[in-house]
Enzyme design. Sequence first.
Site, short mmCIF file in Angstrom:
data_model
loop_
_atom_site.label_atom_id
_atom_site.label_comp_id
_atom_site.label_asym_id
_atom_site.label_seq_id
_atom_site.Cartn_x
_atom_site.Cartn_y
_atom_site.Cartn_z
N ASP B 52 46.67 34.88 46.48
CA ASP B 52 47.58 33.91 46.05
C ASP B 52 48.49 34.39 45.04
O ASP B 52 48.48 35.48 44.35
CB ASP B 52 46.92 32.86 45.29
N TYR B 110 35.22 40.12 44.25
CA TYR B 110 36.44 39.74 43.20
C TYR B 110 35.78 39.67 41.85
O TYR B 110 34.47 39.28 41.77
CB TYR B 110 36.94 38.23 43.59
#
Lengths: 248, 248
Positions: B52, B110
């Site tokens: 994103d 992540y």
Amino acid sequence: MKNLALTLCYNGSSYHGWQIQQNALTVQEVLLGAVAKVTGEAADIIGCSRTDAGVHALEYVCNFKSKTSIPEEKIPIALNTALPKDIRINRCNIVPDHFHARFSAVSKTYIYKVYTAKIENPFLTDLVYHFPYELNIEHMKKAAEFFIGTYDFSAFMSTGSSQKSTIRTILNLSVSQSGDIVEFSITANSYLYNMVRIIAGTLLYTGIGKIHYNDIPKIIQSGDRRQSGITAGAGGLYLAKVDYGGLL
Amino acid sequence: MKNLALTLCYNGSSYHGWQIQQNALTVQEVLLGAVAKVTGEAADIIGCSRTDAGVHALEYVCNFKSKTSIPEEKIPIALNTALPKDIRINRCNIVPDHFHARFSAVSKTYIYKVYTAKIENPFLTDLVYHFPYELNIEHMKKAAEFFIGTYDFSAFMSTGSSQKSTIRTILNLSVSQSGDIVEFSITANSYLYNMVRIIAGTLLYTGIGKIHYNDIPKIIQSGDRRQSGITAGAGGLYLAKVDYGGLL
């Protein structure tokens, strides 16, 4: 009139140092604007130190006289609302009338950060000095010890600067390594122009064997800028602590 | 034709994510430009993941077919010269023809970084999620354990996204604290849209007592996005590692 001391930090990447100047944005100018907005006063803000363009501060101290009725504990929040994100006020204290951010300082500690990995780190742009060489940390530690004491540090001052005295006292100089980051921490009563960056450059030259650590006393004695190392970049330099001997 | 895999890192603050799009700057677009400059080819660059806007990568992998005669070990330096400082290529490897940065990935890790101090840190702007509250780390660790396993994670997917299956396997989810920084590390076979940021927001809600850690299984089972926590900000999210099971 209250004498207010602000403790702040700033990311200096976008600023031409602390001190207000024409045609270039400085931290002092931005802070003056925020103080004017919050207190309605055109304050005379005294900083603890000029810092060069691109130099950062983890703990910078400044003071100004003010008639504001805002309680001091609310001043940081009020100022932070008016300031850009790269400057943050962490504390505001009422200090004695004679407190002067520059002249009351007993000593200042700077940290210098070096990034030694081959390839630059996108998260550390302008926040470290990139020196992609293998460093002999033990040699640098030995070199650092020779700097501690009271000496004429002319060999570690940029030419063109004028000082009444070039004698300074270095109280501490340490070298540490953590992964790809090498850090110098230096505490002195005061500093000559570019002194920390030239000492950093000299330590780095010691680390790559370009200067022998045993030659540091000779270089100090020489008073000759050409014998010390490079002036390491501004982005690695952080004003880390100002000691006021209990006044703040 | 060689199949080249690049391992890169980027500070995503200035980019609208990885994937090329009209009217917004992306990492893929900038990299395509650099590859064209260096190899003279209009490469078809396959990324391991869309990220994103504002999301960062410590280790992103992409691949493309190329006829370049530049030896692969020289490609990182050549590309870095053509790239802005917030994108750095760390490695280039020749990989088997069938290697595909997205489909060959076995799992991805992540890291999510939270800054908990009251006042923001000027050196971490856009690099952490500022959540200035006291967190119960033990409760967050207990909550994290409930996420590990194979479940339908619909309750942790932003609405509006369409997926064939909403079942995912979380291999690991850990919580750690160091000073004012709280970090989550999550490894999964793949992810639903905004899944990491919603899990991060849910863990933070557990940390402040807004969600009880024992309720996590119920929330997962509900499949109801309204029962999980906030979608924590993009700036705290880092793609940290892509595992190709030995293929890279």
